[in-house]
Design a protein around this motif. Structure first.
Motif, PDB file in Angstrom:
ATOM      1  N   MET A   1      10.781  -1.800  -7.261  1.00 56.00           N
ATOM      2  CA  MET A   1      12.133  -1.518  -6.780  1.00 56.00           C
ATOM      3  C   MET A   1      12.282  -0.013  -6.569  1.00 56.00           C
ATOM      4  O   MET A   1      11.611   0.769  -7.207  1.00 56.00           O
ATOM      5  N   TYR A   2      13.126   0.321  -5.639  1.00 54.83           N
ATOM      6  CA  TYR A   2      13.472   1.720  -5.401  1.00 54.83           C
ATOM      7  C   TYR A   2      14.988   1.763  -5.183  1.00 54.83           C
ATOM      8  O   TYR A   2      15.630   0.735  -4.894  1.00 54.83           O
ATOM      9  N   PRO A   3      15.584   2.946  -5.269  1.00 50.09           N
ATOM     10  CA  PRO A   3      17.043   3.026  -5.158  1.00 50.09           C
ATOM     11  C   PRO A   3      17.533   2.466  -3.823  1.00 50.09           C
ATOM     12  O   PRO A   3      16.907   2.651  -2.781  1.00 50.09           O
ATOM     13  N   SER A   4      18.636   1.794  -3.874  1.00 58.44           N
ATOM     14  CA  SER A   4      19.152   1.120  -2.686  1.00 58.44           C
ATOM     15  C   SER A   4      19.666   2.085  -1.620  1.00 58.44           C
ATOM     16  O   SER A   4      19.793   1.750  -0.432  1.00 58.44           O
ATOM     17  N   GLY A   5      19.930   3.290  -2.019  1.00 56.68           N
ATOM     18  CA  GLY A   5      20.429   4.269  -1.045  1.00 56.68           C
ATOM     19  C   GLY A   5      19.324   4.826  -0.169  1.00 56.68           C
ATOM     20  O   GLY A   5      19.596   5.533   0.807  1.00 56.68           O
ATOM     21  N   ILE A   6      18.092   4.530  -0.485  1.00 55.85           N
ATOM     22  CA  ILE A   6      16.978   5.070   0.275  1.00 55.85           C
ATOM     23  C   ILE A   6      16.603   4.059   1.341  1.00 55.85           C
ATOM     24  O   ILE A   6      16.428   2.866   1.055  1.00 55.85           O
ATOM     25  N   ARG A   7      16.472   4.617   2.585  1.00 53.91           N
ATOM     26  CA  ARG A   7      16.072   3.779   3.683  1.00 53.91           C
ATOM     27  C   ARG A   7      14.678   4.190   4.140  1.00 53.91           C
ATOM     28  O   ARG A   7      14.417   5.363   4.377  1.00 53.91           O
ATOM     29  N   PRO A   8      13.782   3.219   4.213  1.00 51.95           N
ATOM     30  CA  PRO A   8      12.431   3.550   4.657  1.00 51.95           C
ATOM     31  C   PRO A   8      12.449   4.115   6.067  1.00 51.95           C
ATOM     32  O   PRO A   8      13.194   3.612   6.929  1.00 51.95           O
ATOM     33  N   ILE A   9      11.707   5.165   6.278  1.00 51.12           N
ATOM     34  CA  ILE A   9      11.661   5.819   7.574  1.00 51.12           C
ATOM     35  C   ILE A   9      10.684   5.072   8.470  1.00 51.12           C
ATOM     36  O   ILE A   9      11.015   4.633   9.573  1.00 51.12           O
ATOM     37  N   ARG A  10       9.466   4.937   8.062  1.00 51.35           N
ATOM     38  CA  ARG A  10       8.456   4.252   8.865  1.00 51.35           C
ATOM     39  C   ARG A  10       7.852   3.101   8.062  1.00 51.35           C
ATOM     40  O   ARG A  10       6.665   2.885   8.047  1.00 51.35           O
ATOM     41  N   GLY A  11       8.618   2.412   7.370  1.00 51.92           N
ATOM     42  CA  GLY A  11       8.162   1.306   6.547  1.00 51.92           C
ATOM     43  C   GLY A  11       7.809   1.765   5.124  1.00 51.92           C
ATOM     44  O   GLY A  11       7.831   2.960   4.810  1.00 51.92           O
ATOM     45  N   VAL A  12       7.468   0.797   4.324  1.00 47.02           N
ATOM     46  CA  VAL A  12       7.120   1.077   2.918  1.00 47.02           C
ATOM     47  C   VAL A  12       5.604   1.027   2.778  1.00 47.02           C
ATOM     48  O   VAL A  12       4.946   0.083   3.252  1.00 47.02           O
ATOM     49  N   HIS A  13       5.063   2.039   2.120  1.00 45.22           N
ATOM     50  CA  HIS A  13       3.613   2.094   1.878  1.00 45.22           C
ATOM     51  C   HIS A  13       3.367   2.202   0.360  1.00 45.22           C
ATOM     52  O   HIS A  13       4.264   2.529  -0.422  1.00 45.22           O
ATOM     53  N   GLY A  14       2.119   1.959  -0.022  1.00 45.76           N
ATOM     54  CA  GLY A  14       1.820   2.035  -1.450  1.00 45.76           C
ATOM     55  C   GLY A  14       0.356   2.362  -1.719  1.00 45.76           C
ATOM     56  O   GLY A  14      -0.518   2.155  -0.875  1.00 45.76           O
ATOM     57  N   ILE A  15       0.111   2.846  -2.925  1.00 47.37           N
ATOM     58  CA  ILE A  15      -1.257   3.212  -3.348  1.00 47.37           C
ATOM     59  C   ILE A  15      -1.466   2.671  -4.783  1.00 47.37           C
ATOM     60  O   ILE A  15      -0.605   2.807  -5.655  1.00 47.37           O
ATOM     61  N   TRP A  16      -2.654   2.074  -4.979  1.00 44.69           N
ATOM     62  CA  TRP A  16      -3.070   1.651  -6.346  1.00 44.69           C
ATOM     63  C   TRP A  16      -4.106   2.644  -6.850  1.00 44.69           C
ATOM     64  O   TRP A  16      -5.094   2.955  -6.200  1.00 44.69           O
ATOM     65  N   TYR A  17      -3.819   3.159  -8.046  1.00 48.29           N
ATOM     66  CA  TYR A  17      -4.725   4.099  -8.701  1.00 48.29           C
ATOM     67  C   TYR A  17      -5.381   3.424  -9.932  1.00 48.29           C
ATOM     68  O   TYR A  17      -4.805   2.507 -10.537  1.00 48.29           O
ATOM     69  N   PHE A  18      -6.527   3.985 -10.294  1.00 43.86           N
ATOM     70  CA  PHE A  18      -7.232   3.490 -11.507  1.00 43.86           C
ATOM     71  C   PHE A  18      -7.250   4.608 -12.530  1.00 43.86           C
ATOM     72  O   PHE A  18      -7.719   5.717 -12.261  1.00 43.86           O
ATOM     73  N   GLY A  19      -6.739   4.344 -13.702  1.00 50.37           N
ATOM     74  CA  GLY A  19      -6.815   5.269 -14.809  1.00 50.37           C
ATOM     75  C   GLY A  19      -5.656   6.211 -14.936  1.00 50.37           C
ATOM     76  O   GLY A  19      -5.204   6.513 -16.055  1.00 50.37           O
ATOM     77  N   GLN A  20      -5.105   6.760 -13.823  1.00 46.71           N
ATOM     78  CA  GLN A  20      -4.008   7.719 -13.873  1.00 46.71           C
ATOM     79  C   GLN A  20      -3.017   7.394 -12.742  1.00 46.71           C
ATOM     80  O   GLN A  20      -3.408   7.008 -11.644  1.00 46.71           O
ATOM     81  N   PRO A  21      -1.709   7.644 -12.967  1.00 51.39           N
ATOM     82  CA  PRO A  21      -0.728   7.350 -11.928  1.00 51.39           C
ATOM     83  C   PRO A  21      -0.419   8.542 -11.010  1.00 51.39           C
ATOM     84  O   PRO A  21       0.272   8.375  -9.987  1.00 51.39           O
ATOM     85  N   TYR A  22      -0.915   9.707 -11.356  1.00 49.73           N
ATOM     86  CA  TYR A  22      -0.490  10.913 -10.643  1.00 49.73           C
ATOM     87  C   TYR A  22      -1.607  11.411  -9.741  1.00 49.73           C
ATOM     88  O   TYR A  22      -2.732  11.660 -10.198  1.00 49.73           O
ATOM     89  N   PRO A  23      -1.256  11.617  -8.467  1.00 50.69           N
ATOM     90  CA  PRO A  23      -2.291  12.021  -7.496  1.00 50.69           C
ATOM     91  C   PRO A  23      -2.907  13.376  -7.801  1.00 50.69           C
ATOM     92  O   PRO A  23      -4.091  13.607  -7.507  1.00 50.69           O
ATOM     93  N   GLN A  24      -2.086  14.250  -8.345  1.00 49.41           N
ATOM     94  CA  GLN A  24      -2.599  15.587  -8.609  1.00 49.41           C
ATOM     95  C   GLN A  24      -3.749  15.591  -9.615  1.00 49.41           C
ATOM     96  O   GLN A  24      -4.484  16.580  -9.731  1.00 49.41           O
ATOM     97  N   LEU A  25      -3.921  14.483 -10.334  1.00 47.83           N
ATOM     98  CA  LEU A  25      -5.036  14.365 -11.283  1.00 47.83           C
ATOM     99  C   LEU A  25      -6.247  13.726 -10.618  1.00 47.83           C
ATOM    100  O   LEU A  25      -7.265  13.534 -11.252  1.00 47.83           O
ATOM    101  N   PHE A  26      -6.084  13.399  -9.359  1.00 47.53           N
ATOM    102  CA  PHE A  26      -7.151  12.827  -8.543  1.00 47.53           C
ATOM    103  C   PHE A  26      -7.775  11.573  -9.176  1.00 47.53           C
ATOM    104  O   PHE A  26      -8.985  11.490  -9.363  1.00 47.53           O
ATOM    105  N   PRO A  27      -6.953  10.615  -9.463  1.00 44.99           N
ATOM    106  CA  PRO A  27      -7.516   9.364  -9.973  1.00 44.99           C
ATOM    107  C   PRO A  27      -8.198   8.605  -8.835  1.00 44.99           C
ATOM    108  O   PRO A  27      -7.881   8.799  -7.653  1.00 44.99           O
ATOM    109  N   PRO A  28      -9.130   7.701  -9.207  1.00 49.71           N
ATOM    110  CA  PRO A  28      -9.785   6.889  -8.178  1.00 49.71           C
ATOM    111  C   PRO A  28      -8.753   6.025  -7.455  1.00 49.71           C
ATOM    112  O   PRO A  28      -7.867   5.418  -8.084  1.00 49.71           O
TER     113      PRO A  28
END
Length: 631
Positions: free
Chosen positions: A44-71
């Motif tokens: 879920m995401y806040p209802s006030g947010i409208r997707p600009i070009r659709g909704v996208h997603g990423i699955w990470y392994f081990g860490q949730p934060y991209p700056q830690l460069f998880p696989p």
């Protein structure tokens, strides 16, 4: 598995009401190696947010934060993923519908771990959800085993396998159940937190014999080569069902022995060795040995091994016999008894095996041989013959021992048959022999003279001697007494003997001394033989003279005819006993008659011869005779 797809829209409607950044996914999920797994996910995401070009997603392994460069496991905008996930992942959900369900195929053990989802709504509206789904990749099924398996109680074992791969449905089989008593099987499909598990339950009643037995759960996927197995060893708890010890044994005294005990139970029991009511040794183990050194008869008895493991108690006993030679017998103290009394001699000892007890008197067997530790020798009305040395002998196969005692019998005097008066050359010798205890005192009594002789005086030789319980007294008399009716000397001697138990007086019989009488007899016979020889010689000479002169009536004059006779030599030492000097012998009665028996004579008759003066005579029939005398 497909029921998850029906639940997701409902979950989205519920979560939409909150209008916050949130996600739902199973906290734990598992899959078999080389199979696949579907991780259900909705966000879920806040209802006030409208997707600009659709909704996208990423699955990470081990860490949730991209700056830690998880696989990167999956990325919807590009196909750029981590090397280990290339060709393995696929998004099953529609991100525009807020469904982020992920499929991972051909998973391996390296894929076990935490998986995080990051939503990209467009622009700056990007959010990494801190919640995660932890994947466990299994190489074998799991078996649910109770903490405690008890013998003779119903047991349930359940085998589980995850069923989170929609393209592959597992099946379960139990292995090594052929020897189980009446096994029962049941299958069940379980769902929890949108994850599915297939289970199969085995029910049976274990026995002690099943302890340590292997059981297995096999999982396989039809139309594939994938097979997974899990083996377990049953740990069946049971009370001691057997206690083994040495068989009853025999050992020699002073030797060593080891007693062994083994207990069959689970868990291992507390083993203790008991002797009577005393605990000698204990340990928690399946076996225990008790060592006894320098064994004595005190160690003989019942030994018990007790096993107790909390589920039950069992014990077994054995008997240890200690063999040893007989101990020194215990007997009465030496005793002094009076003739006629009763007596019981006790002999007791110990030995293993039980000894035989034998009573010996002066080395000879008396009574009966007794098998046991006590023997009683009873003597009723004790006689002097029971006086002596008694020994109790104890024997068994390992040795012998004995103890002695003395029995002294006291009794009144008894006259022995050797007592008598004997005529000897010098007089009369009287001997009195008596036995008694205490040793008797002997006296001679001469009633004719009213004299009691117990010491030497001028007329009597008195001699006494004591040897043990026997007393001997002797008297020699030289007075000449009156001749008895039979021509022998008259002797009247009484032997008087006494001790504290009695007195007795006996008249002693008179006997001729054998050697003296034999000399007299031999002398008499010899004299007669000599006279007969002289007569025969004279007759022979007379007949020869008659023939030569032709006159049978011619007288024969013998001048000093030769006189032949035999003298019998008497051995005075054999006819008499010497007490003192030769002059001390006394005669009793007239001994002249015995002396004159040594004179022998013969009468010779010479027919028709001229008589000589002083040596001739005429018989009643008118015949002439000559008398030859030897003086």
């Amino acid at each position: 598995m497909w029921c998850l797809e029906l639940l997701l829209p409902l979950l989205l409607i519920i979560h939409d009401a909150s209008c916050q950044w949130s996600i739902w996914l199973p906290r734990d999920i598992s899959a078999m190696t080389n199979s696949c797994v579907v991780i259900p996910c909705s966000f879920m995401y806040p209802s006030g947010i409208r997707p600009i070009r659709g909704v996208h997603g990423i699955w990470y392994f081990g860490q949730p934060y991209p700056q830690l460069f998880p696989p990167v496991v999956f990325k919807s905008l590009t196909e750029v993923v981590h090397e280990s996930y290339k060709g393995r992942t696929k998004l099953l959900g529609d991100l525009n519908q807020r469904n982020c369900t992920l499929l991972i195929g051909n998973i391996g053990a390296e894929h076990s771990g935490r998986y995080y989802f990051r939503a990209d709504i467009g622009g700056a509206n990007k959010y990494s959800y801190p919640d995660f789904a932890e994947l466990k990749v299994l190489d074998q099924p799991s078996i649910d085993v109770p903490e405690e398996i008890v013998s003779d109680e119903s047991l349930e074992l359940t085998c589980y396998v995850p069923d989170n791969c929609p393209d592959m449905t597992p099946e379960i089989q139990w292995m090594y159940t052929d020897y189980l008593p009446d096994p029962a099987f049941s299958t069940e499909y379980l769902e929890e937190s949108n994850t599915a598990v297939l289970s199969n339950t085995l029910v049976f009643t274990p026995r002690p014999m099943h302890n340590g037995q292997l059981l297995g759960c096999r999982v396989y996927y039809p139309n594939t080569t994938l097979v997974y197995e899990r083996l377990i060893s049953l740990d069946v708890k049971y009370s001691p069902r057997s206690v083994w010890v040495n068989v009853s044994s025999e050992v020699m005294e002073s030797s060593s022995v080891t007693l062994h005990c083994e207990v069959d139970s689970n868990p291992p029991p507390r083993i203790s060795w008991m002797f009577e009511d005393n605990e000698l040794l204990w340990d928690t183990a399946s076996n225990l040995s008790l060592s006894l050194d320098d064994v004595t008869p005190v160690n003989e008895g019942v030994y018990t091994c007790v096993g107790d493991n909390g589920y039950g108690v069992m014990n077994t006993s054995m008997y240890l016999a200690v063999k040893y030679p007989p101990r020194e017998p215990v007997v009465n103290e030496s005793l002094t008894v009076v003739e006629g009394a009763s007596l019981a001699l006790h002999c007791s000892t110990q030995g293993s095996p039980a000894p035989t007890l034998t009573w010996l008197k002066d080395g000879e067997l008396v009574g009966t041989i007794t098998a046991g530790e006590l023997s009683v020798l009873e003597i009723v009305e004790v006689t002097p013959q029971e006086d002596g040395h008694y020994r109790c002998l104890a024997e068994n196969e390992h040795g012998r021992a004995s103890t002695s005692l003395n029995i002294t019998v006291e009794y009144a005097p008894v006259l022995l048959e050797e007592s008598k008066c004997t005529v000897v050359r010098e007089g009369v010798q009287c001997v009195c022999i008596a036995t008694g205890n205490p040793e008797p005192t002997i006296e001679f009594y001469l009633p004719d003279l009213n004299v009691t002789v117990n010491e030497t005086d001028g007329r009597y030789n008195f001699y006494t001697h004591t040897d043990g319980h026997t007393s001997t007294a002797m008297i020699k008399l030289r007075e000449k007494g009156e001749r008895a009716d039979n021509g022998g000397p008259a002797v009247n001697v009484h032997c008087s003997m006494h001790n504290i138990y009695g007195r007795e007086s006996v008249l002693l019989e008179l006997q001729q001394e054998k050697k003296y009488m034999m000399a007299v007899i031999v002398g008499t016979i010899g004299g007669v033989a000599v006279i007969a020889f002289i007569i025969a010689a004279v007759r022979y000479v007379g007949q020869n003279n008659k023939k030569e002169n032709g006159n049978p009536r011619q007288d024969v004059v013998l001048e000093n005819p030769a006189l032949y006779y035999s003298a019998v030599k008497k051995d005075k030492q054999n006819l008499r006993k010497k007490v003192g000097e030769d002059g001390d012998y006394q005669s009793v009665g007239s001994m002249a008659g015995l002396e004159r028996q040594e004179l022998n004579y013969a009468a010779l008759e010479f027919m028709g011869r001229r008589p000589r003066e002083g040596a001739t005579g005429r018989g009643d029939d008118g015949s002439n005779y000559t008398e030859i005398k030897a003086k």
